[in-house]
Design a protein around this motif. Structure first.
Motif: not given
Length: 299
Positions: A278-281, A232-234, A261-262, A204-205
């Motif tokens: 809630k969701a998280a890596f 990607a960021p954003q 996933s930064k 995902f860009r």
């Protein structure tokens, strides 16, 4: 009468045979020039992949061809479809081009582009509701490309709600505000995975969005075991729980050997008031990287 120097004759014949075999092998090993593949265009607003009269050449696209779904047209696949070069949506205009892959489909493609990268303001969307869509080329690295071009302003959206998908996926443009891509995972009925290890990334860009729309039971997992997932960021991940009615549970939304996933943004929205979600890596016990959703009862 014996021929003079028979051993020399045999050696020269053998040498010619070896050279011929080598030349033949070199021909088969030469890279394929996909630009030489014939082009075919939809010519009806409602095109059936397997109906020859719906195509510009009067033939069903098969094998070494480039197939294009023109702006304003809808392509439906309900049977066998095999294309080793490319299927591209959204050429020849700015009207919406659509592909629908339904029950009975046995589709295998090297590349599908949802939104033509060379077409200004190209718009396209796709739906996998049943059957199967396999992205595979000779190196097992076939890709679904959803508005992935670096230039021009266009949009691409692909929704998976049923059937089977296997392959690589790239969503969005390299730069923000170029091509805008969205992948929607709707409900819990689909089987979605990479096609083979180390060849099918999930990417995902910056202008790419991943949306999970839960049904009353949950939502399908993106299973990228043996491969890498990149956010990607954003890039944006939105998890919509409006339709969820099940018990508290923990769901794996994305699974991969590695997840980058930064600075990716995660939104959890629209869950009924009785839930806290809630969701998280995170990393699971077997060392697999996952995107996890925890649904609990609200206090």
């Amino acid at each position: 009468m014996n021929k003079p120097f028979p051993h020399i004759f045999r050696a020269s014949t053998l040498l010619r045979g070896v050279l011929l075999l080598g030349a033949t092998a070199a021909i088969h090993a030469a890279p394929v020039n996909y630009e030489e593949a014939p082009m075919m265009f939809t010519k009806t607003r409602a095109t059936d992949w397997n109906r020859a009269r719906d195509w510009s050449t009067g033939q069903v696209p098969d094998g070494f061809v480039r197939a294009y779904v023109c702006a304003g047209d809808t392509l439906t696949i309900r049977g066998k479809a095999d294309n080793t070069v490319k299927l591209s949506l959204g050429t020849r205009g700015e009207k919406l081009a659509t592909i629908r892959i339904e029950d009975g489909a046995k589709a295998k493609f090297s590349v599908i582009t949802i939104g033509a990268g060379w077409q200004v303001n190209s718009t396209a969307e796709g739906y996998l509701t049943g059957g199967e869509l396999i992205m595979q080329n000779p190196t097992n690295s076939g890709f679904l490309l959803i508005a992935d071009a670096a230039t021009h302003s266009g949009t691409g959206r692909f929704e998976i709600s049923g059937g089977k998908f296997a392959g690589g996926i790239i969503v969005g443009g390299i730069h923000p505000n170029t091509q805008v891509g969205t992948l929607v995972i709707k409900g819990s009925k689909a089987n979605i995975s990479a096609n083979s290890p180390n060849t099918n990334k999930l990417d995902f860009r910056p202008s790419g969005t991943l949306i999970f729309e839960l049904d009353d039971e949950g939502v399908s997992t993106l299973n990228w075991k043996g491969n890498t997932a990149i956010f990607a960021p954003q890039s944006l991940i939105r998890i919509d729980g409006k339709a969820y009615k099940g018990p508290p549970k923990t769901l794996t939304l994305v699974e991969a050997d590695t997840i980058k996933s930064k600075d990716a943004k995660i939104e959890v929205v629209n869950f009924p008031s009785q839930y806290d979600a809630k969701a998280a890596f995170t990393t699971r016990g077997d060392k697999k990287a996952i995107l996890q959703l925890k649904i609990s009862r609200a206090n």
